[in-house]
Design a protein around this motif. Structure first.
Motif, PDB file in Angstrom:
ATOM      1  N   SER A   1      62.212  29.248  -5.358  1.00 20.30           N
ATOM      2  CA  SER A   1      62.268  30.195  -6.494  1.00 20.30           C
ATOM      3  C   SER A   1      63.558  30.088  -7.283  1.00 20.30           C
ATOM      4  O   SER A   1      64.089  31.079  -7.790  1.00 20.30           O
TER       5      SER A   1
ATOM      6  N   ASN B   1      66.123  37.362  -6.251  1.00 21.07           N
ATOM      7  CA  ASN B   1      66.046  36.540  -5.042  1.00 21.07           C
ATOM      8  C   ASN B   1      66.902  37.063  -3.901  1.00 21.07           C
ATOM      9  O   ASN B   1      66.667  36.749  -2.732  1.00 21.07           O
TER      10      ASN B   1
ATOM     11  N   LEU C   1      64.385  39.026  -2.232  1.00 23.57           N
ATOM     12  CA  LEU C   1      63.164  38.309  -1.844  1.00 23.57           C
ATOM     13  C   LEU C   1      63.345  37.440  -0.601  1.00 23.57           C
ATOM     14  O   LEU C   1      62.419  37.263   0.183  1.00 23.57           O
ATOM     15  N   PHE C   2      64.549  36.896  -0.424  1.00 22.94           N
ATOM     16  CA  PHE C   2      64.807  35.986   0.688  1.00 22.94           C
ATOM     17  C   PHE C   2      65.669  36.653   1.757  1.00 22.94           C
ATOM     18  O   PHE C   2      66.582  37.415   1.449  1.00 22.94           O
TER      19      PHE C   2
ATOM     20  N   SER D   1      53.888  35.572  -5.300  1.00 28.78           N
ATOM     21  CA  SER D   1      54.656  36.705  -4.787  1.00 28.78           C
ATOM     22  C   SER D   1      56.107  36.623  -5.232  1.00 28.78           C
ATOM     23  O   SER D   1      56.755  35.581  -5.106  1.00 28.78           O
TER      24      SER D   1
ATOM     25  N   LYS E   1      49.326  30.155  -6.875  1.00 37.96           N
ATOM     26  CA  LYS E   1      50.438  29.214  -6.936  1.00 37.96           C
ATOM     27  C   LYS E   1      50.615  28.755  -8.384  1.00 37.96           C
ATOM     28  O   LYS E   1      50.223  27.653  -8.752  1.00 37.96           O
TER      29      LYS E   1
ATOM     30  N   ALA F   1      57.348  42.352  -1.643  1.00 41.88           N
ATOM     31  CA  ALA F   1      57.376  40.888  -1.604  1.00 41.88           C
ATOM     32  C   ALA F   1      58.502  40.377  -0.723  1.00 41.88           C
ATOM     33  O   ALA F   1      59.626  40.888  -0.760  1.00 41.88           O
ATOM     34  N   ARG F   2      58.212  39.348   0.062  1.00 42.65           N
ATOM     35  CA  ARG F   2      59.219  38.650   0.864  1.00 42.65           C
ATOM     36  C   ARG F   2      58.877  37.162   0.825  1.00 42.65           C
ATOM     37  O   ARG F   2      57.703  36.778   0.883  1.00 42.65           O
ATOM     38  N   LEU F   3      59.887  36.322   0.731  1.00 41.29           N
ATOM     39  CA  LEU F   3      59.669  34.871   0.718  1.00 41.29           C
ATOM     40  C   LEU F   3      60.457  34.229   1.839  1.00 41.29           C
ATOM     41  O   LEU F   3      61.539  34.695   2.220  1.00 41.29           O
ATOM     42  N   GLU F   4      59.901  33.158   2.371  1.00 44.05           N
ATOM     43  CA  GLU F   4      60.564  32.424   3.467  1.00 44.05           C
ATOM     44  C   GLU F   4      61.569  31.439   2.898  1.00 44.05           C
ATOM     45  O   GLU F   4      61.316  30.813   1.912  1.00 44.05           O
TER      46      GLU F   4
END
Length: 326
Positions: free
Chosen positions: A74, A103, A106-107, A163, A188, A323-326
């Protein structure tokens, strides 16, 4: 005591030499090509804006400005690369509300602190999304949508480009402001999401005006509200969230140029002056207005303060979205 005085004088001389050397480098800047890192894939709004900026910046500075796309995470891969670059003004970042603020929430593991590790040079453009519905739905206004969502919590579904994207977070902001619950269908990319809304597989989505204008004109989509602070020239009859009764649902994305922390003030000032000229140039303003992007007009410290204030705001929006991102 004499030894101490000698050491003090030597330190002062060294500091003076360092300052003079820094000033000399700033006066000569730029002496070779610059790199503008775009932390997203080629094509799309960010890339197009960056390439326009690079061409104009090269004309003013008299040196080539090379656009380097470094997508991933991202935007954080490119942002980290610039944060760790030499702070000499030759490596620039096209940053956004995502890379500089959202971010961080998010991360789980962000390896840099953008407001501290990246210095704001000058703002670029603000951009809002527009909420659209498939023309076969019963939603003719934002009020219709909100009423339906309240009557059937979770029954209304909305698409997004993924997301944590602006298209997702704008919907989260609306749900919080209106006290409703809708079902998120992430894709996506914005293209696949819009395709499914057009096909009627998903009812609504927040999208960028230039992506949906033709479909609105063709009668395939209805525009319900603009998620920004102003109506759009391309859609003059479409109300803003505030005009539709939900001022707290407004959410605008933004972009700007950043350099590594520690970049000399004189270099930042020279870059800021050039970028300010570019963002206010009539041809650039017209080109950006065509895609519903508008200059922000914030330079150096003004923009730095703006970014710092945006961090908690976007963190709150991300928390609302879940929202959460890996």
């Amino acid at each position: 005591m004499k030894n101490w005085n000698r050491k003090l004088m030597a330190a002062a001389a060294a500091a003076c030499a360092l300052l003079m050397g820094s000033q000399a480098r700033a006066q000569d800047y730029p002496s070779h090509s610059l790199t503008l890192v775009v932390p997203f894939a080629a094509a799309g709004i960010s890339d197009n804006q960056s390439r326009l900026l690079a061409r104009k910046l090269a004309d003013i500075l008299g040196q080539p400005v090379v656009v380097e796309n470094r997508p991933g995470a991202s935007g954080m891969i490119g942002a980290e690369a610039v944060a760790h670059a030499k702070p000499d003004g030759y490596t620039l970042l096209y940053g956004t509300h995502g890379t500089q603020a959202a971010n961080l929430a998010l991360f789980d593991n962000v390896r840099i602190d953008p407001p501290k590790d990246l210095r704001a040079v000058h703002s670029l453009f603000r951009q809002s999304t527009v909420l659209v519905a498939n023309a076969a739905t019963p939603y003719h206004s934002l009020g219709d949508l909100v009423q339906a969502a309240k009557q059937r919590p979770g029954a209304v579904n909305y698409a997004s480009a993924g997301s944590g994207t602006q298209t997702h977070l704008a919907a989260a902001k609306l749900q919080s402001a209106a006290g409703i619950s809708m079902t998120h269908v992430p894709y996506k990319g914005a293209g696949p999401a819009l395709s499914d809304v057009l096909a009627g597989n998903v009812e609504i989505m927040f999208s960028y005006p230039e992506s949906v204008s033709q479909h609105i004109q063709a009668g395939k989509l209805r525009a319900l509200a603009v998620a920004g602070s102003n109506r759009l020239d391309a859609m003059p009859t479409v109300p803003t969230m505030a005009e539709a009764g939900y001022p707290d649902a407004a959410l605008e994305g933004w972009s700007g140029v950043f350099v590594p922390a520690g970049t000399p003030d004189a270099v930042v000032a020279k870059l800021a002056s050039a970028i300010g000229q570019i963002t206010q140039a009539p041809d650039v303003v017209a080109a950006m207005a065509a895609i519903s992007s508008f200059p922000m007009g914030l330079s150096d410290q003004q923009f730095q303060r703006f970014v710092e204030e945006e961090v908690p705001r976007w963190k709150a929006v991300v928390r609302q979205s879940g929202a959460r991102l890996e």
